[in-house]
Design an enzyme around this catalytic site. Structure first.
Site, PDB file in Angstrom:
ATOM      1  N   ASP A  44     -15.741   7.943  -5.413  1.00 24.47           N
ATOM      2  CA  ASP A  44     -14.636   7.124  -4.904  1.00 24.47           C
ATOM      3  C   ASP A  44     -13.282   7.616  -5.419  1.00 24.47           C
ATOM      4  O   ASP A  44     -13.210   8.233  -6.480  1.00 24.47           O
ATOM      5  CB  ASP A  44     -14.860   5.667  -5.322  1.00 24.47           C
ATOM      6  CG  ASP A  44     -16.122   5.108  -4.699  1.00 24.47           C
ATOM      7  OD1 ASP A  44     -16.301   5.272  -3.488  1.00 24.47           O
ATOM      8  OD2 ASP A  44     -16.934   4.520  -5.428  1.00 24.47           O
TER       9      ASP A  44
ATOM     10  N   ASP B 252     -14.706  22.825 -11.431  1.00 29.01           N
ATOM     11  CA  ASP B 252     -13.857  21.877 -10.714  1.00 29.01           C
ATOM     12  C   ASP B 252     -13.689  22.319  -9.257  1.00 29.01           C
ATOM     13  O   ASP B 252     -13.247  23.445  -8.980  1.00 29.01           O
ATOM     14  CB  ASP B 252     -12.495  21.829 -11.424  1.00 29.01           C
ATOM     15  CG  ASP B 252     -11.509  20.948 -10.679  1.00 29.01           C
ATOM     16  OD1 ASP B 252     -11.927  19.896 -10.163  1.00 29.01           O
ATOM     17  OD2 ASP B 252     -10.318  21.321 -10.612  1.00 29.01           O
ATOM     18  N   GLY B 253     -14.028  21.422  -8.333  1.00 23.91           N
ATOM     19  CA  GLY B 253     -13.979  21.743  -6.907  1.00 23.91           C
ATOM     20  C   GLY B 253     -12.583  22.069  -6.411  1.00 23.91           C
ATOM     21  O   GLY B 253     -12.402  22.936  -5.542  1.00 23.91           O
TER      22      GLY B 253
ATOM     23  N   ASP C  35     -19.019  16.035  -0.910  1.00 24.89           N
ATOM     24  CA  ASP C  35     -19.934  14.957  -1.315  1.00 24.89           C
ATOM     25  C   ASP C  35     -19.370  14.350  -2.597  1.00 24.89           C
ATOM     26  O   ASP C  35     -19.864  14.601  -3.689  1.00 24.89           O
ATOM     27  CB  ASP C  35     -21.320  15.584  -1.536  1.00 24.89           C
ATOM     28  CG  ASP C  35     -22.354  14.548  -1.948  1.00 24.89           C
ATOM     29  OD1 ASP C  35     -22.051  13.348  -1.909  1.00 24.89           O
ATOM     30  OD2 ASP C  35     -23.474  14.968  -2.310  1.00 24.89           O
TER      31      ASP C  35
ATOM     32  N   TYR D 135     -25.673   1.358  -1.094  1.00 21.65           N
ATOM     33  CA  TYR D 135     -24.238   1.540  -1.287  1.00 21.65           C
ATOM     34  C   TYR D 135     -23.539   0.200  -1.020  1.00 21.65           C
ATOM     35  O   TYR D 135     -24.014  -0.590  -0.195  1.00 21.65           O
ATOM     36  CB  TYR D 135     -23.676   2.627  -0.351  1.00 21.65           C
ATOM     37  CG  TYR D 135     -24.018   4.043  -0.776  1.00 21.65           C
ATOM     38  CD1 TYR D 135     -24.548   4.311  -2.037  1.00 21.65           C
ATOM     39  CD2 TYR D 135     -23.806   5.111   0.079  1.00 21.65           C
ATOM     40  CE1 TYR D 135     -24.863   5.613  -2.422  1.00 21.65           C
ATOM     41  CE2 TYR D 135     -24.113   6.422  -0.311  1.00 21.65           C
ATOM     42  CZ  TYR D 135     -24.644   6.654  -1.559  1.00 21.65           C
ATOM     43  OH  TYR D 135     -24.951   7.932  -1.941  1.00 21.65           O
TER      44      TYR D 135
ATOM     45  N   GLU E 169     -20.208  22.024  -8.268  1.00 18.73           N
ATOM     46  CA  GLU E 169     -20.428  20.709  -8.894  1.00 18.73           C
ATOM     47  C   GLU E 169     -19.812  20.747 -10.275  1.00 18.73           C
ATOM     48  O   GLU E 169     -20.017  21.705 -11.027  1.00 18.73           O
ATOM     49  CB  GLU E 169     -21.939  20.421  -8.962  1.00 18.73           C
ATOM     50  CG  GLU E 169     -22.375  19.342  -9.938  1.00 18.73           C
ATOM     51  CD  GLU E 169     -21.838  17.945  -9.613  1.00 18.73           C
ATOM     52  OE1 GLU E 169     -21.901  17.525  -8.443  1.00 18.73           O
ATOM     53  OE2 GLU E 169     -21.341  17.271 -10.548  1.00 18.73           O
TER      54      GLU E 169
ATOM     55  N   GLN F  18     -18.995  11.927 -17.524  1.00 16.95           N
ATOM     56  CA  GLN F  18     -19.423  10.595 -17.118  1.00 16.95           C
ATOM     57  C   GLN F  18     -20.713  10.169 -17.817  1.00 16.95           C
ATOM     58  O   GLN F  18     -21.407  10.981 -18.422  1.00 16.95           O
ATOM     59  CB  GLN F  18     -19.634  10.575 -15.598  1.00 16.95           C
ATOM     60  CG  GLN F  18     -20.608  11.637 -15.114  1.00 16.95           C
ATOM     61  CD  GLN F  18     -20.405  12.028 -13.660  1.00 16.95           C
ATOM     62  OE1 GLN F  18     -19.821  11.277 -12.876  1.00 16.95           O
ATOM     63  NE2 GLN F  18     -20.890  13.198 -13.283  1.00 16.95           N
TER      64      GLN F  18
END
Lengths: 321, 321
Positions: free
Chosen positions: B191, B169-170, B188, B257, B138, B63
């Site tokens: 979207d 990767d979670g 956590d 937010y 994370e 990102q």
């Protein structure tokens, strides 16, 4: 909120030389085709809404009045550059500022609304069948007119025969009220900079207390815990001096208000005790006699009690000042 | 929130030909010198913050990463054009997503955090003296690095010796976890559009349930009641199929937010019953062993219970779907 005189954005004449219509500078100068709410009351941040169509713009004796159709929040009423209501989220503000006080006492009969010219608070007060008379004192006739034209589901509150509309100054109106007249006073005011400043000062709260019966209640718009703790601290301090029943702070979510929250001061005069956090006069949706108003969208007894639970940073200031 | 891949704004190279530094287009193209958060997840509205100074911009494997100093909210972390944390209001999100689950059960010992690379959830988990081990998974190492550099009061969570950081990767991490390992899982996440989509789907929730002990609890970021009721409705439906203890929705205020609120799904697996609305493991501020973390700013036991009280429009969908 009824009006707000602190925002920097205002309606100016633009583009007349090339035949365009007047465009409010809060739209054209920030994001093209978006409305941006910029004010010294919340410096360094702005909420913006995409504008589909400007429906009305005018200048009353008191303020700039703008109504536009937004792509995301329905019709939007803007006074002096600050968003007052949007069709999509007005339910939260109107239902909470009204039912927090009215559901906290038994059989409210006489109610006074200061400000609230859009009629939304009237719509909510009129859900209470015990109410016999509703006075509203709004300073700006243009707000009432545009609400009736562009926000019919809000201004529907004026259709109740129990409502008496007084166009005039709320401070003067309250001074002339005989002692102990009302069960409930709702102050649907703007921010405490500019003409609405008096509505946050000690003499005004003294007039409110005098106009209430013993054990009567007031609910006033009281800003955001995220942005205006210093203002809230002052209001709480003044209210503690004047209201000898109880003094409380509640808050709720309204997406189009700065910081996304708005708060309320809820106070009672000396007399039968009022425990605002435990509503004694719940609203039964099924008994609603007026289909035009539609059902409650936001308020219920649980969210009433929850509204008085404060984040720790706010609790430290409000409960121990 | 850990990351968000749905925002349209992104960091692009601009103005190099005249010797200027690169400027993210989410700043220069909307309001000059302001950052504007525009996304198809919240069409037709945008929150903007005045930028004092750009502190970092980079592109990780996953990102675009931007950190700027704002005039009103302190330092701000932006991933793929969407605000993740600001120094001024991060307390609300971090304290609520952490203490809602941890204060709902007695003696939480093993905790897993998926996402949360900024370290704020770790900071909050580490306030609980019963906790023996905290795993965090994370995906993006760059988020951890910028948090440590520009958000020291958030990343302080990494200083706890009970923390094990896993960069990866979670979803894969969870699949490899032995059954019944954790008392608490906190998701956590960003979207549910783009790479984080899997974190909102049935197989992921099944992995979470498997990784929890009987009567263990999960808390996941679950969007805004004002903007994303259709997403919430789906998540609730999936969770009802998987978590046989209880399934609940809570919300809180976070000014930066979208719509000013964020919600959480709180679920427990079959086993000792968990009543999320009545916290059994209150945090005693005075027992906080680590001065570096400072006192709690937002969370307390009353606001914990209040967070589960929903506006009527949300209650109708969530409680009866």
């Amino acid at each position: 909120m009824a009006r707000d005189c602190c925002a920097t954005a205002s309606v100016v004449e633009m583009g007349e030389e090339d035949g365009q219509e007047q465009v409010p500078n809060c739209i054209s100068s920030i994001i093209p085709e978006w409305f941006s709410e910029i004010s010294p009351m919340w410096p360094g941040e702005a909420h913006s809404l995409k504008v589909e169509k400007i429906l009305f713009q005018g200048k009353s004796e008191y303020q700039d009045v703008l109504v536009f159709q937004s792509s995301a929040y329905g019709n939007v009423l803007v006074l002096d550059g600050a968003i007052q209501i949007t069709e999509r989220d007005e339910c939260a503000y109107q239902e909470m500022i009204t039912h927090l006080p009215l559901c906290s006492i038994l059989n409210p009969k006489k109610v006074l609304v200061i400000g609230g010219g859009d009629g939304g608070v009237l719509r909510e007060v009129s859900r209470h069948s015990s109410v016999e008379h509703i006075d509203i004192c709004e300073i700006d006739a243009m707000v009432v007119e545009v609400a009736k034209k562009f926000f019919p589901d809000v201004a529907v509150g004026y259709e109740d025969p129990r409502v008496s509309l007084h166009i005039g100054d709320g401070v003067a109106f309250l001074k002339a009220v005989p002692e102990g007249t009302y069960d409930v006073v709702i102050v649907d005011s703007s921010d405490p900079i500019g003409p609405a400043q008096e509505l946050f000062e000690k003499p005004f709260f003294e007039s409110v207390a005098k106009a209430l019966r013993p054990g009567g209640v007031v609910c006033t718009q009281a800003e955001s815990i995220w942005l205006h703790m210093h203002i809230i601290e002052e209001i709480v301090s003044v209210c503690r001096q004047i209201f000898k029943g109880s003094v409380n702070y509640a808050w709720t979510t309204v997406p189009t208000y700065p910081s996304g929250v708005i708060g309320f001061m809820l106070c009672s005069t000396e007399g039968p005790p009022v425990d605002f956090q435990r509503p004694v006069n719940p609203i039964d949706e099924n008994k609603d006699p007026c289909k035009a108003k539609g059902p409650l969208k936001f308020y219920n007894s649980e969210i009433h009690s929850a509204a008085f639970c404060l984040p720790t940073f706010a609790k430290r200031v409000i409960n121990f000042n």
